[in-house]
Design a protein around this motif. Structure first.
Motif, PDB file in Angstrom:
ATOM      1  N   ARG A 110      42.266  42.619  34.558  1.00 21.36           N
ATOM      2  CA  ARG A 110      41.072  42.280  35.331  1.00 21.36           C
ATOM      3  C   ARG A 110      40.907  40.785  35.533  1.00 21.36           C
ATOM      4  NH1 ARG A 110      38.275  46.355  32.279  1.00 21.36           N
ATOM      5  NH2 ARG A 110      37.475  44.769  30.888  1.00 21.36           N
ATOM      6  N   LEU A 111      41.619  39.973  34.741  1.00 26.55           N
ATOM      7  CA  LEU A 111      41.468  38.521  34.861  1.00 26.55           C
ATOM      8  C   LEU A 111      41.861  38.065  36.260  1.00 26.55           C
ATOM      9  CD1 LEU A 111      42.987  37.167  31.542  1.00 26.55           C
ATOM     10  CD2 LEU A 111      40.607  37.181  32.209  1.00 26.55           C
ATOM     11  N   PRO A 112      41.105  37.119  36.804  1.00 24.57           N
ATOM     12  CA  PRO A 112      41.530  36.596  38.098  1.00 24.57           C
ATOM     13  C   PRO A 112      42.858  35.850  37.951  1.00 24.57           C
ATOM     14  CG  PRO A 112      39.630  35.376  37.238  1.00 24.57           C
ATOM     15  CD  PRO A 112      39.867  36.525  36.314  1.00 24.57           C
ATOM     16  N   TRP A 113      43.654  35.803  38.972  1.00 24.69           N
ATOM     17  CA  TRP A 113      44.955  35.130  39.047  1.00 24.69           C
ATOM     18  C   TRP A 113      45.974  35.711  38.074  1.00 24.69           C
ATOM     19  CZ3 TRP A 113      40.971  31.125  38.160  1.00 24.69           C
ATOM     20  CH2 TRP A 113      40.313  30.829  39.361  1.00 24.69           C
ATOM     21  N   ILE A 114      45.671  35.571  36.756  1.00 27.24           N
ATOM     22  CA  ILE A 114      46.643  36.053  35.772  1.00 27.24           C
ATOM     23  C   ILE A 114      46.833  37.557  35.921  1.00 27.24           C
ATOM     24  CG2 ILE A 114      47.189  36.194  33.309  1.00 27.24           C
ATOM     25  CD1 ILE A 114      45.099  33.849  32.996  1.00 27.24           C
ATOM     26  N   GLY A 115      45.705  38.260  36.134  1.00 26.52           N
ATOM     27  CA  GLY A 115      45.745  39.708  36.215  1.00 26.52           C
ATOM     28  C   GLY A 115      46.690  40.208  37.305  1.00 26.52           C
ATOM     29  N   SER A 116      46.699  39.480  38.414  1.00 28.70           N
ATOM     30  CA  SER A 116      47.508  39.955  39.537  1.00 28.70           C
ATOM     31  C   SER A 116      49.004  39.790  39.282  1.00 28.70           C
ATOM     32  CB  SER A 116      47.107  39.203  40.808  1.00 28.70           C
ATOM     33  OG  SER A 116      47.276  37.826  40.611  1.00 28.70           O
ATOM     34  N   LEU A 117      49.355  39.061  38.210  1.00 26.87           N
ATOM     35  CA  LEU A 117      50.770  38.890  37.890  1.00 26.87           C
ATOM     36  C   LEU A 117      51.274  39.975  36.949  1.00 26.87           C
ATOM     37  CD1 LEU A 117      50.693  35.038  37.253  1.00 26.87           C
ATOM     38  CD2 LEU A 117      51.422  36.220  39.327  1.00 26.87           C
ATOM     39  N   ARG A 122      49.109  46.649  40.288  1.00 27.22           N
ATOM     40  CA  ARG A 122      49.137  46.825  41.735  1.00 27.22           C
ATOM     41  C   ARG A 122      48.918  48.296  42.109  1.00 27.22           C
ATOM     42  NH1 ARG A 122      51.242  43.171  45.477  1.00 27.22           N
ATOM     43  NH2 ARG A 122      52.030  41.940  43.753  1.00 27.22           N
ATOM     44  N   VAL A 123      49.570  49.183  41.360  1.00 30.83           N
ATOM     45  CA  VAL A 123      49.443  50.624  41.622  1.00 30.83           C
ATOM     46  C   VAL A 123      48.004  51.069  41.350  1.00 30.83           C
ATOM     47  CG1 VAL A 123      50.314  52.906  41.036  1.00 30.83           C
ATOM     48  CG2 VAL A 123      51.833  50.904  40.923  1.00 30.83           C
ATOM     49  N   ILE A 124      47.460  50.603  40.210  1.00 30.03           N
ATOM     50  CA  ILE A 124      46.103  51.012  39.846  1.00 30.03           C
ATOM     51  C   ILE A 124      45.103  50.499  40.878  1.00 30.03           C
ATOM     52  CG2 ILE A 124      44.333  50.897  38.058  1.00 30.03           C
ATOM     53  CD1 ILE A 124      46.585  50.429  36.043  1.00 30.03           C
ATOM     54  N   ARG A 125      45.287  49.243  41.293  1.00 37.52           N
ATOM     55  CA  ARG A 125      44.355  48.687  42.280  1.00 37.52           C
ATOM     56  C   ARG A 125      44.419  49.450  43.600  1.00 37.52           C
ATOM     57  NH1 ARG A 125      41.449  44.285  40.897  1.00 37.52           N
ATOM     58  NH2 ARG A 125      42.257  43.031  39.179  1.00 37.52           N
TER      59      ARG A 125
END
Lengths: 384, 278
Positions: A110-117, A122-125
């Protein structure tokens, strides 16, 4: 699917008893309305079910699970608030996604920036996005997903709030007067929509309202609360036709039920205006009682006919029905009768009429407000 | 507004306000003017705003070469940033807890915060100085920032702001599965930008311009924040070179003005974007 049970709930703030030993058990999939005047404790009860408040005594059960000590987030319960309580800084779509993101993503994801790495997110989102969109489409708000709450109307916000509750398919729904901030037309429309949503989702629902018509029209069963006590918990038909307490009779139904004070005589009858009104009352002679009958139970007749004499005070034409306000016993009491408009054309203000009440429509309440039995032999003496 | 006639009342009002603005702006105008003047013009008996001979380059280059101006500015930025960041990090959860959680002693703590608002730094300066001196941390950024890291004013300001936030918003967040920390980070902070920005302006202005505390704990130019640097400059280098001193003052004032203008814009955006109602 599981039922929601509130058992023996008591709650007090100091000497102020908000709830006194309230037990309400909603069966799996049932729609239960909590209704009562403001300050009767219904919202507190809902907050206890949600885990936002803690009872002094009693417990909350979801199916077989004792949730009394659980935190709100662990209960798998969704709530729609009266104020909708949307996050003002998020768009409608983000608002609806919050409960899914909190449940399905880890703290790190859920963390911004770090989370997306991080892997897997990606699948869950994508899945969250899909479900948000599906929910939005079922509520017809899919075109509003990019708007912030401040840019939406009350009805639209209300739908977003519903969507946020629906999206994660919770075990139970709690609704705190979700329609009270809508205008009258939209309210009636949304009422049927919520019932339809409930029918489709089949989720156990507790619905708090102060509007008795809402409770009667929406719920499978209605719990009427007054002063922190549960007075009656039954089907809408029983609540209306067979109220257990004079306060229930008074609160439910519009226009209000007609209530007259009386006293049980030696022959177990009750006389009103010198005429025998009810017979076979199960109470000792001399008991002060209240008798009640619904406005639609009154039959009005011309002056010559048998029945109690009264005079017409005022007539209100409401379209599908007409209300006739009656003065009874020289101003001692006033009654209201609900007639079909065609019937009401015979009457004029100031006119003398007679009142008759159909057999079986009269309810008798004791001095403490509880219902008194009337033997089957009861006869409407007023009918002659 | 746009079609308002040019009436006498309006003209009078405008004249009155302009006069007021002029009085308040005069020192700044004089500062700018002096920073542009050569030495002999500053001490000439005639009062002129526009210098006859422009000495701006001379004065500003002196301001940058005679003292480590960049070092001073950097000191100011670091100290203000440390103070602000820690103040906000401490005050946000404190104010949230006091405004929205029920726990024993909350009222007493709020009373304590109100009392704390009444105690000026001058009253506690000596004991704090003794403690810092005893710990051997004088002439450090820590000594400059430490007394201000917990700001009762920030807690008080945020407390008032959070109280106006609807309880249902926080209850909804709890039901959506957020922990109390997540509520602060995901619900409170995004909606508290106007309050945070307003407080940041107060905090940065106060500590950028602060002379009292740096004078107590800092004796080296290398650690001095801008105002103290100016004092050192005046004492050691400038003597009566007011042109260079004013040039240095301009350099110290400009970052604050720029920051304030930026923050002000953000501040107004924050207010208009945050529809906290329903």
């Amino acid at each position: 699917m599981s039922g929601l049970a509130l058992r023996g709930i008591s709650k007090a703030y100091g000497d102020n008893h908000i709830l006194r030993d309230v037990t309400i058990e909603a069966k799996p999939g049932e729609f239960v309305a909590l209704v009562g005047p403001s300050g009767c404790g219904k919202t507190t009860l809902l907050r206890i079910a949600a885990g936002l408040d803690h009872p002094d005594r009693g417990g909350v059960w979801l199916g077989e699970r004792d949730m009394t000590a659980m935190r709100p987030s662990e209960r798998d319960i969704a709530m729609v608030f009266q104020s909708y309580a949307l996050y003002p800084h998020l768009t409608a779509g983000q608002n609806i996604a919050v409960p899914l993101a909190m449940r399905d993503l880890t703290v790190w994801q859920r963390l911004p920036w770090i989370g997306s790495l991080l892997p897997g997110q990606r699948v869950i989102r994508a899945d969250i996005q899909r479900r948000v969109f599906e929910t939005a489409r079922s509520l017809k708000i899919d075109q509003l997903l990019d708007r912030k709450p401040a840019q939406m109307s009350g009805g639209q916000r209300q739908r977003v709030a519903l969507g946020r509750a629906l999206v994660r398919s919770p075990a139970a729904f709690l609704m705190d007067e979700p329609l009270s901030n809508l205008d009258a037309n939209l309210r009636v429309h949304t009422r049927s929509e919520i019932v339809e949503l409930h029918r489709r989702a089949g989720v156990t629902t507790l619905y708090v309202t102060h509007d008795q018509a809402e409770a009667l029209s929406m719920a499978d069963r209605v719990a009427v609360m007054m002063g922190g006590r549960l007075l009656q918990f039954d089907t809408p038909e029983a609540i209306y036709g067979n109220p257990a307490h004079v306060e229930v009779a008074r609160f439910i139904g519009s226009p209000q039920i007609n209530l007259l004070a009386g006293e049980v005589d030696a022959a177990h009858g009750i006389r009103i205006g010198g005429r025998l009104f009810v017979e076979g009352v199960g109470a000792t002679p001399g008991t002060r009682v209240t008798i009640g009958f619904r406005p639609e139970a009154i039959k009005l007749g011309g002056p010559g006919q048998a029945g109690l004499g009264a005079s017409v005070q005022r007539i209100e034409f409401l379209g599908s029905e007409t209300l006739v306000f009656l003065e009874f016993a020289r101003g001692e009491a006033s009654l209201v009768a609900k007639l079909a408009p065609a019937e009401a054309t015979f009457f004029r203000p100031g006119q003398a009429v007679t009142i008759a009440v159909a057999s079986g429509e009269v309810l008798v309440f004791g001095a403490d407000g509880s219902r008194l039995s009337v033997s089957p032999a009861m006869r409407m003496a007023a009918n002659g | 507004m746009t079609t308002q006639a040019w009436t006498l009342a309006r003209a009078l009002r405008l004249a009155f306000l302009s006069a007021g603005a002029l009085i308040f702006l005069a020192p700044y105008v004089w500062m700018l003017s002096t920073a542009m003047k050569p030495r002999e013009e500053i001490f000439s008996s005639s009062l002129t705003l526009i210098p006859e001979r422009w000495a701006a380059v001379e004065n500003f280059s002196k301001a940058f070469t005679r003292v480590p101006m960049l070092q001073l500015l950097m000191n100011g930025v670091i100290v203000c940033a440390v103070i602000l960041v820690v103040q906000v990090l401490v005050a946000l959860p404190c104010a949230y807890a006091l405004a929205k959680l029920r726990f024993p002693g909350a009222r007493l703590m709020i009373a304590g915060i109100m009392l704390g608002l009444l105690v000026p730094i001058h009253a506690t300066a000596l004991p704090i100085y003794v403690a810092l001196s005893g710990a051997g941390v004088l002439n450090t950024y820590f000594a400059l920032a430490a007394p201000f890291m917990i700001s009762v004013f920030a807690i008080f300001l945020f407390l008032q702001f959070f109280r106006a936030m609807p309880d249902d918003l926080i209850n909804a967040a709890r039901l959506d599965g957020m922990s109390e920390l997540a509520i602060v980070l995901r619900v409170i902070v995004p909606n508290a930008w106007p309050a945070i920005t307003a407080f940041s302006i107060f905090s940065v202005v106060a500590h950028w311009n602060d002379l009292f505390w740096p004078q107590i704990v800092v004796t080296e130019t290398a650690m001095a924040p801008p105002p103290l640097g100016l004092i050192f400059f005046r004492a050691a280098e400038a003597g009566d070179d007011y042109g260079a001193l004013m040039a240095a003052t301009v350099v110290v004032t400009v970052p604050l003005l720029a920051a304030f203008l930026l923050a002000q814009r953000r501040f107004i955006e924050g207010i208009t974007l945050t529809g906290l109602k329903g």
